[in-house]
Design a protein around this motif. Structure first.
Motif, short mmCIF file in Angstrom:
data_model
loop_
_atom_site.label_atom_id
_atom_site.label_comp_id
_atom_site.label_asym_id
_atom_site.label_seq_id
_atom_site.Cartn_x
_atom_site.Cartn_y
_atom_site.Cartn_z
N ILE A 509 0.80 -1.18 0.05
CA ILE A 509 -0.06 0.07 0.00
C ILE A 509 0.97 1.16 0.08
CG2 ILE A 509 -1.94 1.26 1.19
CD1 ILE A 509 -2.70 -1.40 2.49
N ALA A 510 2.00 1.18 0.91
CA ALA A 510 2.74 2.43 0.92
C ALA A 510 3.75 2.45 -0.23
CB ALA A 510 3.69 2.28 2.28
N LYS A 511 4.16 1.20 -0.89
CA LYS A 511 5.12 1.36 -2.01
C LYS A 511 4.40 1.78 -3.30
CE LYS A 511 8.05 -2.52 -0.30
NZ LYS A 511 8.43 -3.74 -0.46
N LYS A 512 3.02 1.61 -3.31
CA LYS A 512 2.31 2.11 -4.45
C LYS A 512 1.43 2.95 -4.34
CE LYS A 512 0.40 -1.45 -6.58
NZ LYS A 512 -0.12 -2.73 -7.06
N ALA A 513 1.62 3.96 -3.11
CA ALA A 513 0.72 5.06 -2.97
C ALA A 513 0.54 5.91 -4.13
CB ALA A 513 1.34 5.97 -1.87
N SER A 514 -0.55 6.35 -4.56
CA SER A 514 -0.93 7.13 -5.93
C SER A 514 -0.01 8.29 -5.90
CB SER A 514 -2.36 7.24 -5.85
OG SER A 514 -2.85 8.04 -4.70
N ALA A 515 0.18 9.16 -4.98
CA ALA A 515 0.83 10.33 -4.79
C ALA A 515 2.32 10.18 -5.25
CB ALA A 515 0.65 11.19 -3.54
N LYS A 516 2.79 9.08 -5.28
CA LYS A 516 4.10 8.98 -5.85
C LYS A 516 4.44 9.04 -7.49
CE LYS A 516 5.89 5.79 -2.19
NZ LYS A 516 6.43 4.74 -1.91
#
Length: 706
Positions: A509-516
Motif C-alpha cells: 500500500i505504501a510502496k504503490k501510494a498514488s501520490a508517488k
C-alpha cells in the motif's frame, strides 16, 4: 642546433606528416622549456619519447602543463608524486581516484613509469588543472610553446598530448606552427600564445579556475620514484615509438592487482584461520578480493566451491573466474547446468588430488542445498567455500549447505546480518566465522574513490484517504494475528506464513501510494537533462505503467525494464547502459545488477529491509566515466496525524530509519532534517529509529520485501 635551423613547416597533418619525428622530437631535443595546454593529458606520450624526455630533463629542461581534470587511466599515479595537498575538489578526486592504480600495475612499462614519476617528484614536470567556472564543460584550449636560446616555437590545433594525438597511426589531427624568428604573422602569434599561457598559468582568465594538481597517490609513487633524475639511465628505457613496442601502448590492459584494503582483508582473514566474512560495501571489489584468496588456495592444490544466490551472479562469477584463472576447470551447477549430476562428476572434480588440475565448482545456493549435491561433493580440509551475498545462505532452506565440511571458508556481503532473523544470522557466523576486521564501509569506499559521493533528497509523501483507511484496517488485522502467534522458549513470536504474507500485502500500500506518480513526474520535469541516466525504481508492473504514462504526457521517452516485460528485457537494459535516458524498472538495483552510468535515481518502492536499501544505494554510487556524484530522490511515506492514523507509526519509523541512514553519509547531511522535524511534531523521537527500532511488527523475517 637552434630551433630556427630545424626545417619546420607551417602546418602538419597526421597521415601526411610524421608529427613525432619531423616536429615533436627535434624541437624537444633543442628545447630548454616546454609549456602546454591541452584538453586532456596522457603520459603515454612520454612513454613514446622515453629516453629523449629524460635527456631533456637532465639538461635542465622544464615542462609546465595545463589540462582538464579528465585524465586517462594511465596518467594518475605517475602525475601525483611531488605534489602537496592544496584543494579538496571532490569532483576532481572522483575522476582521478577511480583509476589510480592502473599505470603502476603495467609491468611492461614500469621503467618508464618510474622515470616519469621521478621527473614529477624532482620538479621537472609541473601540472595544473583548468576548470570552467560556469557549467560542466571541459577545458579544451590546445596550445604548445617550446623555448630554446631566445627562440620560440608555438603550435595550436586539435592535437592532445596522447599517443593517438601525436602518432600517424592514431587519430587524424592537425597543428599550425608559428616561429618567433619569422616576422609578421608568425611573430605576432608566438607573442599572443605565450602571453595567453602565462595568463592561464597564473589563473588570471576570468572564465577559468586553474589549480595545482591534487594529491592522489603521492606516497605510492614516492615508493617507486628515484631520488634524482641523474639516477635514471635514459638508454635503459623502452622507446615505445619503435616497433614492436608501439602495439603495446594504450592497447594492452594490465592485469588487476589487489588494492590496500583488499590485501589487508585477506591478511586478516588468514589470521582468523582462513575463516570469516568480508563486510565490504557494494562496489568495493568483494568479488576480486575473494578471487585473490581463492586463486592462492588453488595454486596450493586445493579445490573451491563458489556459491551464489541467483542466476545473474552465477553468470558474472563464471566470467570473472575464467578471466582471472584462465587454466581453471570450471564445473557449473544450477542455472540450467546439470552436468554435475552425471558420472559422479561432482565427486570426482572435488577430490583432493593435485594431478586433476585447477578446479572450481560454481553453484547456485538453490542447487547446492539439495541433498543430492551435498552428498556428492567430496568435502574436507582441501575444499574452500566462498559464498557471495552470504546473508542469503542463512535462510531455512539454504542453510542446509552449512553441513558441508570445508577447510577455508569466506563469506561476502555488504550487509551480512539477516534483517529480523537472528537465528539465520547466527548460523552464518557459526559456520564462516566472525566479520573480518575492519569492515570496508560505504564511507571508506567513497573516500577511496571506489564509489562516488551523493546527494540525498527525500520528500514527504502522504496517503489518500482511501489508502490510509486500508492501511489502518490491515494493521489491525496484523496485530490480531501477531497476538495469536506462538512463542518460542524466550517468549519471542514464531513467525507464521500467514503473518508474513499480511505484512507484505500491507507494505505494498505504501510502496504503490498514488501520490508517488506525480511526484516522480515532477522531479524529472524539473531536473532531468538530456544525456543523463535516470532510474525510477517501482514496486510492480502496474506502477511502472503509471509512471511511464505520466512521463510520456510530460514529453519524455522513458524505457522499461523488468523480467516480465513485453519484448527483450536484456536488450532494453543494454540500450540504457549504452545511451542513458530515463529507465522505469522493478528490482533493478538488487544484488548482481550493475549499471554504473546511473547518476540519478527516484525511489518509489523502497524496502523496509536495511540490507536491501543499503545494497540499492551502493549500486547507484558505482563509479563511471565523467560521473562525479549521484543524486537520490526518495519518496518517504509520512502520516498527517498519528492520532487519527495510529497504524502508520511503524511505517513512519521504518521510513525515517532509511532516511536518516541515507542522510548520514550524503554530501548534504541535512537531507532528512525536514522529515525529522515532521516526526518530532508527530511526537516521535528520531533517535528511536535505529535499524531495529520499529514496534516489532516489521522485524518478523527477512522475507518482508520479497
Amino acid at each position: 642546433m637552434k630551433l630556427s635551423e630545424i626545417e619546420l613547416k607551417e602546418e602538419y597533418r597526421t597521415g601526411h606528416d610524421d608529427l613525432v619525428n619531423s616536429f615533436y622530437k627535434p624541437c624537444l631535443q633543442e628545447a630548454s622549456s616546454y609549456d602546454r595546454s591541452v584538453g586532456y593529458f596522457s603520459s603515454t606520450v612520454f612513454l613514446l619519447i622515453g629516453p629523449e624526455l629524460v635527456k631533456f630533463a637532465q639538461r635542465g629542461g622544464k615542462i609546465r602543463l595545463v589540462c582538464s581534470q579528465y585524465l586517462s587511466n594511465a596518467d594518475i599515479e605517475a602525475l601525483e608524486s611531488g605534489y602537496h595537498p592544496v584543494i579538496d575538489e571532490q569532483f576532481v578526486e572522483n575522476s582521478l581516484l577511480s583509476s589510480v592504480n592502473l599505470l603502476m600495475q603495467n609491468t611492461s612499462t614500469i621503467k618508464n613509469t618510474v622515470a616519469l614519476a621521478t621527473l614529477i617528484k624532482c620538479g621537472c614536470l609541473e601540472v595544473k588543472i583548468a576548470f570552467r567556472k560556469i557549467g560542466n564543460g571541459l577545458f579544451h584550449e590546445k596550445v604548445g610553446i617550446i623555448h630554446a636560446n631566445n627562440e620560440t616555437v608555438t603550435f595550436k590545433g586539435s592535437i592532445n598530448e596522447t599517443w593517438n594525438g601525436w602518432h600517424e597511426r592514431g587519430n587524424y589531427e592537425t597543428i599550425d606552427v608559428f616561429r618567433s624568428w619569422v616576422e609578421g604573422r608568425d611573430a605576432r602569434q608566438v607573442y599572443r600564445n605565450s602571453e595567453y599561457f602565462e595568463t592561464l598559468w597564473d589563473n588570471d582568465i576570468d572564465a577559468l579556475d586553474v589549480i595545482p594538481f591534487p594529491q592522489v597517490a603521492k606516497s605510492k609513487l614516492e615508493s617507486i620514484s628515484k631520488e634524482s633524475i641523474a639516477d635514471i639511465e635514459p638508454d635503459t628505457l623502452d622507446d615505445y615509438f619503435m616497433p614492436p613496442n608501439i602495439e603495446q601502448i594504450d592497447y594492452e590492459a594490465p592485469k588487476r592487482t589487489p588494492l590496500p584494503h583488499q590485501v589487508n582483508a585477506i591478511e586478516a582473514w588468514k589470521q582468523q584461520g582462513c575463516r570469516g566474512v568480508f563486510e565490504h560495501a557494494t562496489g568495493s571489489g568483494k568479488t576480486f578480493t575473494a578471487l585473490v584468496a581463492l586463486n592462492e588456495h588453488l595454486k596450493g592444490g586445493g579445490v573451491a566451491l563458489v556459491l551464489v544466490p541467483d542466476r545473474l551472479l552465477h553468470k558474472q562469477w563464471s566470467e570473472e573466474i575464467k578471466s582471472d584463472i584462465p587454466d581453471v576447470i570450471l564445473l557449473k551447477a544450477g542455472d540450467g547446468h546439470d552436468r554435475w549430476r552425471k558420472n559422479r562428476r561432482l565427486n570426482t572434480i572435488t577430490q583432493p588430488d593435485k594431478d586433476l588440475g585447477v578446479r572450481v565448482v560454481l553453484a547456485t545456493m538453490a542447487t547446492a542445498r539439495l541433498p543430492e549435491f551435498i552428498n556428492a561433493i567430496c568435502a574436507g580440509p582441501h575444499l574452500m567455500i566462498v559464498a557471495d551475498e552470504v546473508h542469503e545462505i542463512g535462510s531455512l532452506e539454504n542453510s542446509n549447505i552449512l553441513t558441508i565440511d570445508a577447510g577455508k571458508r569466506l563469506g561476502l556481503s555488504a550487509t551480512p546480518n539477516r534483517y529480523g532473523d537472528p537465528v539465520g544470522t547466527e548460523k552464518i557466523f557459526n559456520y564462516f566465522g566472525d566479520i573480518v576486521q575492519p569492515p570496508f564501509t560505504l564511507v571508506d569506499a567513497i573516500n577511496s574513490g571506489r564509489l562516488v559521493k551523493y546527494e540525498y533528497l527525500p520528500e514527504a509523501i502522504r496517503f489518500t484517504v482511501e489508502e490510509s483507511e486500508q492501511w489502518e484496517l490491515e494493521t489491525k488485522a496484523i496485530y490480531k494475528e501477531y497476538a495469536r502467534s506462538k512463542r518460542d522458549a524466550n517468549g519471542a513470536p514464531i513467525t507464521s506464513v500467514k503473518l508474513q504474507l499480511m505484512l507484505i500485502q500491507r507494505s505494498r500500500i505504501a510502496k504503490k501510494a498514488s501520490a508517488k506518480i506525480p511526484y516522480a513526474a515532477r522531479v524529472i520535469k524539473e531536473n532531468y537533462k538530456e544525456g543523463e541516466s535516470w532510474l525510477v525504481y517501482c514496486e510492480d508492473q502496474y506502477q511502472v505503467r503509471e509512471v511511464i504514462s505520466a512521463l510520456k504526457e510530460s514529453g519524455h521517452s522513458p524505457c522499461e525494464y523488468h523480467t516480465n516485460m513485453k519484448g527483450d528485457s536484456a536488450a532494453s537494459l543494454e540500450w540504457f547502459k549504452q545511451f542513458g535516458g530515463i529507465m522505469v524498472s522493478i528490482r533493478c538495483l538488487d544484488q548482481g545488477v550493475d549499471i554504473p552510468k546511473i547518476s540519478h535515481v527516484i525511489i518509489l518502492a523502497s524496502s523496509q529491509n536495511p540490507r536491501q536499501f543499503i545494497q540499492r544505494r551502493g549500486r547507484v554510487l558505482r563509479i563511471s566515466a565523467n560521473k562525479h556524484k549521484a543524486v537520490i530522490y526518495d519518496a518517504v511515506m509520512v502520516p498527517i496525524c498519528l492520532d487519527s492514523e495510529p497504524g502508520q507509526l511503524s511505517l513512519l519509523k521504518s521510513e525515517l530509519q532509511r532516511s536518516i541512514q541515507f542522510s548520514g553519509t550524503a554530501m548534504n547531511k541535512s537531507g532528512s532534517t525536514k522529515l525529522i522535524t515532521i516526526a518530532i511534531e508527530l511526537g516521535i523521537d528520531p533517535q528511536e529509529c535505529g535499524f531495529y527500532g520499529t514496534d516489532g511488527i516489521e522485524e518478523l523475517g527477512d522475507v518482508e520485501d520479497e
